[in-house]
Design a protein around this motif. Structure first.
Motif, short mmCIF file in Angstrom:
data_model
loop_
_atom_site.label_atom_id
_atom_site.label_comp_id
_atom_site.label_asym_id
_atom_site.label_seq_id
_atom_site.Cartn_x
_atom_site.Cartn_y
_atom_site.Cartn_z
N ARG A 196 0.82 -1.19 0.00
CA ARG A 196 0.00 0.00 0.00
C ARG A 196 0.86 1.25 0.00
NH1 ARG A 196 -5.20 1.73 3.16
NH2 ARG A 196 -4.82 3.94 3.17
N TYR A 197 1.90 1.26 0.79
CA TYR A 197 2.73 2.46 0.90
C TYR A 197 3.78 2.43 -0.20
CZ TYR A 197 0.39 2.59 5.35
OH TYR A 197 -0.57 2.60 6.31
N GLY A 198 3.78 3.43 -1.03
CA GLY A 198 4.72 3.50 -2.13
C GLY A 198 4.17 2.85 -3.39
N LEU A 199 3.69 1.64 -3.28
CA LEU A 199 3.17 0.93 -4.44
C LEU A 199 1.89 1.59 -4.95
CD1 LEU A 199 3.54 -1.47 -6.33
CD2 LEU A 199 2.17 -2.81 -4.76
N ARG B 7 0.99 4.70 -4.61
CA ARG B 7 1.33 6.00 -5.21
C ARG B 7 1.88 5.80 -6.61
NH1 ARG B 7 5.31 10.67 -2.78
NH2 ARG B 7 5.03 12.08 -4.52
N PHE B 8 2.78 4.82 -6.76
CA PHE B 8 3.34 4.51 -8.08
C PHE B 8 2.23 4.07 -9.03
CE2 PHE B 8 4.90 1.20 -10.98
CZ PHE B 8 5.76 1.97 -11.75
N PHE B 9 1.35 3.18 -8.57
CA PHE B 9 0.27 2.67 -9.39
C PHE B 9 -0.65 3.80 -9.86
CE2 PHE B 9 -3.90 0.63 -9.98
CZ PHE B 9 -3.55 -0.33 -10.93
N SER B 10 -0.97 4.74 -8.97
CA SER B 10 -1.88 5.83 -9.35
C SER B 10 -1.21 6.83 -10.29
CB SER B 10 -2.40 6.54 -8.10
OG SER B 10 -1.35 7.17 -7.42
N GLN B 11 0.12 6.89 -10.29
CA GLN B 11 0.81 7.79 -11.20
C GLN B 11 0.92 7.22 -12.61
OE1 GLN B 11 4.52 8.65 -9.25
NE2 GLN B 11 3.67 10.35 -8.09
N VAL B 12 1.02 5.91 -12.73
CA VAL B 12 1.22 5.31 -14.05
C VAL B 12 -0.08 4.80 -14.68
CG1 VAL B 12 3.63 4.69 -13.63
CG2 VAL B 12 1.83 3.05 -13.12
N THR B 13 -1.18 4.82 -13.95
CA THR B 13 -2.44 4.34 -14.51
C THR B 13 -3.51 5.41 -14.37
OG1 THR B 13 -3.17 3.37 -12.42
CG2 THR B 13 -1.93 1.95 -13.93
N VAL B 14 -4.56 5.23 -15.15
CA VAL B 14 -5.73 6.11 -15.09
C VAL B 14 -6.94 5.23 -14.85
CG1 VAL B 14 -7.15 7.72 -16.42
CG2 VAL B 14 -4.68 7.69 -16.74
#
Length: 135
Positions: free
Chosen positions: A1-4, A6-13
């Motif tokens: 949840r932490y870090g992952l 944030r990364f997931f929400s930045q690279v996906t829509v």
């Protein structure tokens, strides 16, 4: 949840490529591999697990489409048609990768003929209908 996350929400829509029919197919096929490989499930049980996850994913997509219809205002929301995407020219390479991955996963998946014969037969339908609709 932490870090992952944030990364997931930045690279996906949301309602992007991960919210599509080919992604649902891939999720189901990956589940087949995980069930058989990690949990030592039989091919029938692995395909059953993959089918349930695929169907759950599809229910989610269908409900999202239903939510994008405003019945009170008799209008379609901006998001209408985006949940059950089969292909998009906005992300063609992503869809090619998803379809290619699905073909690869399917070609290396455990045999499914026994699963299809068992769960899509008239005998199974008869037994299931007897349990669902007792006389």
């Amino acid at each position: 949840r932490y870090g992952l996350m944030r990364f997931f929400s930045q690279v996906t829509v949301h309602r992007g490529i991960v919210h599509s029919l080919p992604m649902a197919i891939n999720v189901g096929l990956v589940t087949v591999f995980l069930a058989e490989g990690l949990f030592n499930a039989s091919p029938n049980d692995a395909w059953l697990a993959g089918s349930f996850l695929f169907l759950g994913f599809m229910v989610h997509l269908i409900l999202d489409e239903c939510y994008s219809v405003d019945l009170l205002g008799a209008t379609l929301k901006k998001s209408f048609g985006s949940a059950l995407t089969i292909f998009s020219f906005k992300e063609p390479w992503g869809y090619f990768v998803l379809y290619g991955t699905a073909v690869m996963l399917f070609s290396f998946a455990p045999p499914m003929h026994s699963f299809v014969e068992m769960y899509f037969s008239w005998d199974t339908l008869h037994v299931m209908s007897g349990h669902l609709f007792p006389a």
